[in-house]
Motif scaffolding. Structure first.
Motif, PDB file in Angstrom:
ATOM      1  N   MET A 134       0.807  -1.213   0.000  1.00 15.18           N
ATOM      2  CA  MET A 134       0.000   0.000   0.000  1.00 15.18           C
ATOM      3  C   MET A 134       0.847   1.274   0.000  1.00 15.18           C
ATOM      4  O   MET A 134       0.448   2.274  -0.594  1.00 15.18           O
ATOM      5  N   MET A 139       0.079   4.458  -2.447  1.00 19.53           N
ATOM      6  CA  MET A 139      -0.214   5.809  -1.951  1.00 19.53           C
ATOM      7  C   MET A 139       0.780   6.817  -2.512  1.00 19.53           C
ATOM      8  O   MET A 139       0.396   7.940  -2.880  1.00 19.53           O
ATOM      9  N   VAL A 171      -1.760   9.692   6.991  1.00 18.27           N
ATOM     10  CA  VAL A 171      -2.425   8.424   6.679  1.00 18.27           C
ATOM     11  C   VAL A 171      -2.667   7.673   7.987  1.00 18.27           C
ATOM     12  O   VAL A 171      -1.722   7.355   8.714  1.00 18.27           O
ATOM     13  N   LEU A 206      -6.058  10.564   4.992  1.00 17.73           N
ATOM     14  CA  LEU A 206      -6.533   9.341   4.364  1.00 17.73           C
ATOM     15  C   LEU A 206      -6.701   8.303   5.462  1.00 17.73           C
ATOM     16  O   LEU A 206      -5.750   7.992   6.181  1.00 17.73           O
ATOM     17  N   LEU A 246      -7.428   4.464   6.148  1.00 15.60           N
ATOM     18  CA  LEU A 246      -7.299   3.247   5.343  1.00 15.60           C
ATOM     19  C   LEU A 246      -8.441   2.258   5.558  1.00 15.60           C
ATOM     20  O   LEU A 246      -8.930   1.654   4.605  1.00 15.60           O
ATOM     21  N   PHE A 269     -11.071  -1.992   3.620  1.00 18.19           N
ATOM     22  CA  PHE A 269     -10.558  -0.743   3.076  1.00 18.19           C
ATOM     23  C   PHE A 269     -11.691   0.270   2.963  1.00 18.19           C
ATOM     24  O   PHE A 269     -12.813  -0.076   2.563  1.00 18.19           O
ATOM     25  N   ARG A 316     -12.183   5.328  -0.376  1.00 13.80           N
ATOM     26  CA  ARG A 316     -11.099   6.162  -0.895  1.00 13.80           C
ATOM     27  C   ARG A 316      -9.790   5.389  -0.959  1.00 13.80           C
ATOM     28  O   ARG A 316      -9.050   5.463  -1.945  1.00 13.80           O
ATOM     29  N   ALA A 317      -9.490   4.626   0.106  1.00  7.86           N
ATOM     30  CA  ALA A 317      -8.255   3.842   0.114  1.00  7.86           C
ATOM     31  C   ALA A 317      -8.280   2.779  -0.970  1.00  7.86           C
ATOM     32  O   ALA A 317      -7.266   2.528  -1.636  1.00  7.86           O
ATOM     33  N   ASN A 334      -5.626   2.431  -3.929  1.00  4.46           N
ATOM     34  CA  ASN A 334      -4.871   1.185  -4.047  1.00  4.46           C
ATOM     35  C   ASN A 334      -5.008   0.562  -5.433  1.00  4.46           C
ATOM     36  O   ASN A 334      -4.084  -0.088  -5.917  1.00  4.46           O
ATOM     37  N   LEU A 341      -4.386  10.686  -4.786  1.00  2.13           N
ATOM     38  CA  LEU A 341      -4.459  10.975  -3.360  1.00  2.13           C
ATOM     39  C   LEU A 341      -4.941  12.383  -3.072  1.00  2.13           C
ATOM     40  O   LEU A 341      -5.596  12.655  -2.080  1.00  2.13           O
TER      41      LEU A 341
END
Length: 263
Positions: free
Chosen positions: A37, A41, A208, A237, A239, A246, A249-250, A254, A260
């Motif tokens: 990840m 990101m 994050v 963000l 996760l 998830f 958005r994550a 991904n 982002l």
């Protein structure tokens, strides 16, 4: 056993899909750095409409750079890796038939990004030759869960002055108004901003968080070469939602469906 072009058979490895199979990564099964990840990101810090030449400093097998190439169809990507072992995985990744659509826009360079001046240019990183640099440098302190694996240790453990050296090089090779992005631990933010001073401005920082109620575990910083604009702290963000799923958005980040920073 598969080989990288012009080299001996690779050690034990896996073939892993990213961006829902838009590209695949050949990476070590044990030892060395395995991408996840963090690389996605970092790649997502690049605007979706990016066209131009981008270098991925400390590229490993190429996950972050190829994630940019997957989402940004006008990107030409240079995977810059210090170790011959991980560069071999990057070459094997580009040679894999599943990556035939993306490989023509990517190449591998074995070089030390901490070099300076003429030595850096001689290694293949000329001043002002790139539009963007992204980096996922080794950011674990030496005392943090040390590993006996030398290749993994080199990929994960930070040396003194690392941020200064890598960011200095990024500032040299990126054109004025070009872009820069880095992912690191939150405790490294002061060192990163210090190394950026006088080189990159208009910094945008995304914390994050693993969950909404947990402290940040990473920061992603992006900035503009030679800008004097002030720093912006962006919305975080998060996760994972309830049940460790998830967040939407994550998941979009991904899988290469979103940037982002929303651009």
């Amino acid at each position: 056993m598969p080989q990288h072009p012009g080299g001996p058979p690779l050690p034990p490895h896996t073939l892993d899909a990213f961006h829902r199979g838009d590209f695949w990564l050949v990476q070590p099964k044990k030892g060395g750095h395995r991408a996840g990840m963090d690389a996605m990101m970092l790649a997502a810090a690049v605007p979706s409409g990016f066209h131009g030449r981008l270098a991925d400093f400390g590229a490993g097998a190429g996950a972050a750079g190829l994630a940019v190439a997957s989402r940004c169809k006008g990107a030409q990507v240079l995977l810059v890796e210090l170790t011959a072992e991980m560069a071999a995985f990057a070459r094997a990744t580009l040679a894999h038939p599943s990556n035939a659509g993306i490989a023509p826009r990517a190449s591998v360079l074995v070089a030390d990004v901490a070099l300076s001046g003429k030595a850096r240019a001689a290694a293949g990183l000329a001043d002002g030759s790139l539009d963007w640099v992204i980096m996922n440098p080794p950011f674990n302190p030496a005392h943090h869960r040390p590993t006996p694996d030398a290749l993994k240790r080199q990929a994960h453990v930070m040396e003194d002055g690392l941020f200064e050296g890598w960011i200095r090089s990024a500032a040299a090779v990126v054109k004025p108004r070009g872009g820069f992005a880095i992912i690191a631990r939150p405790e490294s933010l002061a060192a990163i901003l210090g190394a950026m001073a006088g080189r990159f401005g208009r910094a945008e920082v995304v914390p994050v968080h693993p969950r909404a109620d947990a402290p940040a575990i990473r920061v992603v910083v992006r900035a503009v070469r030679a800008s004097r604009a002030t720093m912006v702290l962006c919305p975080p963000l998060v996760l994972h939602e309830e049940g460790d799923r998830f967040s939407q958005r994550a998941d979009d980040i991904n899988n290469g469906r979103s940037s982002l920073f929303g651009d």
